[in-house]
Design a protein around this motif. Sequence first.
Motif, PDB file in Angstrom:
ATOM      1  N   SER B  21       0.889  -1.065   0.083  1.00 54.15           N
ATOM      2  CA  SER B  21      -0.032   0.071   0.221  1.00 54.15           C
ATOM      3  C   SER B  21       0.920   1.269  -0.056  1.00 54.15           C
ATOM      4  CB  SER B  21      -0.874  -0.133   1.244  1.00 54.15           C
ATOM      5  OG  SER B  21      -0.570  -0.716   2.581  1.00 54.15           O
ATOM      6  N   GLU B  24       1.931   1.846  -3.336  1.00 52.41           N
ATOM      7  CA  GLU B  24       0.641   2.047  -4.421  1.00 52.41           C
ATOM      8  C   GLU B  24       0.475   3.784  -4.160  1.00 52.41           C
ATOM      9  OE1 GLU B  24      -2.161  -0.725  -4.318  1.00 52.41           O
ATOM     10  OE2 GLU B  24      -4.023   0.616  -4.442  1.00 52.41           O
ATOM     11  N   ARG B  25       0.563   4.043  -2.705  1.00 53.81           N
ATOM     12  CA  ARG B  25       0.355   5.489  -2.688  1.00 53.81           C
ATOM     13  C   ARG B  25       1.443   6.347  -3.042  1.00 53.81           C
ATOM     14  NH1 ARG B  25      -0.597   3.631   2.515  1.00 53.81           N
ATOM     15  NH2 ARG B  25       1.355   4.330   3.184  1.00 53.81           N
ATOM     16  N   ASP B  33      -0.461   7.128 -12.606  1.00 51.25           N
ATOM     17  CA  ASP B  33      -1.833   6.855 -12.140  1.00 51.25           C
ATOM     18  C   ASP B  33      -2.363   5.536 -12.429  1.00 51.25           C
ATOM     19  OD1 ASP B  33      -1.946   9.567 -10.774  1.00 51.25           O
ATOM     20  OD2 ASP B  33      -1.993  10.386 -12.787  1.00 51.25           O
ATOM     21  N   GLY B  34      -3.450   5.246 -11.850  1.00 54.80           N
ATOM     22  CA  GLY B  34      -4.324   4.115 -12.185  1.00 54.80           C
ATOM     23  C   GLY B  34      -3.854   2.884 -11.829  1.00 54.80           C
ATOM     24  N   ARG B  36      -3.377  -0.103  -9.135  1.00 54.37           N
ATOM     25  CA  ARG B  36      -4.098  -0.607  -8.045  1.00 54.37           C
ATOM     26  C   ARG B  36      -3.840  -1.977  -7.412  1.00 54.37           C
ATOM     27  NH1 ARG B  36     -10.400  -0.603  -9.276  1.00 54.37           N
ATOM     28  NH2 ARG B  36      -9.647  -1.432 -11.118  1.00 54.37           N
ATOM     29  N   ASP B  37      -4.061  -2.515  -6.402  1.00 55.68           N
ATOM     30  CA  ASP B  37      -3.607  -3.873  -6.002  1.00 55.68           C
ATOM     31  C   ASP B  37      -2.303  -4.228  -5.886  1.00 55.68           C
ATOM     32  OD1 ASP B  37      -6.493  -4.254  -5.624  1.00 55.68           O
ATOM     33  OD2 ASP B  37      -6.681  -5.052  -7.801  1.00 55.68           O
TER      34      ASP B  37
END
Lengths: 222, 87
Positions: B21, B24-25, B33-34, B36-37
């Motif tokens: 995470s 991801e941040r 961008d875009g 996820r997971d």
Amino acid sequence: MSATVGVVVFPGTNCEFDSADAVRLLGAEPRMLWHQNRTVGDVDAVIVPGGFAHGDYLRPGAIARFSPVMEAVAEFAASGGPVVGICNGFQVLTEAGLLPGALQKNAGLKFVCAPAALRVETTSTVLTRDASVGDILNIPVNHFEGNYTCSPETLAELRSDDRIVLRYVDNPNGSVDDIAGICNAQRNVVGLMPHPERATSALLGSTDGLVLLGSLLAAATV
Amino acid sequence: MIFDVQVEVLLRPGIADPAGSTIERSLPTLGFDGVRDVRVGKSIRFSLDAADEAAARALAGDMCARFLTNPVIEDAVVSVAAAGGGS
């Protein structure tokens, strides 16, 4: 006769001298137990101290649990001997299957090194017998992987069997149910992330660790 | 026979992955961008001498269960291929 407390030393352990000093301060005799020992000898209690056993390679505690001394510690625990795992020692005890669950990386990936307020949740363990339920103890934490994690079934069992020993008042690492320490079903093996051996003198900022380690010594001499 | 074994260790679904995470941040700050997971794991590779592929898989699976993963929080995906398979 004063109690003798075995302090397990793996390559990479770094809290063995603090633990030994605390034991001595409380009037007992520490004895270092090198990880290749196949026996714990005639000790009355065992501390598995903090550090980075075997470099924490693979996972904290994953290699340490294969050290010969851990089989001896498991036998000592099975015969009712009091065993406490502190920080990395807690991680070792979970990997060795002496305590359930696992210690995950802290939520937010933060290494936490700070005093933590802990609430005593049960006094029916070798680490808390001389404390009182509801006592708030100020004891430092110092870890990256102290986020206690377990299955919902295990958590339910820990709760119903009164095996959550200490909870954080202000959870620093994301541990489920604010768990700072737990015990086994027989209540003679306790693991906790905070370091009671570092809270043994006003000069260190707190003496609240003494009641915990004093409990261990009291359990050792019965 | 010699087999090339790759073990991918990932946190089990539902176990918080703070490293994933955090990555991801961070990616959007570089303009990615875009995403996820994101999940972070580790890869363990070795050569293994076994009678056949099924035996190699069984051995690797046993290693995962007993040592390479902590089943409380981790899952493993095991790939086995005959050594020197070209790629």
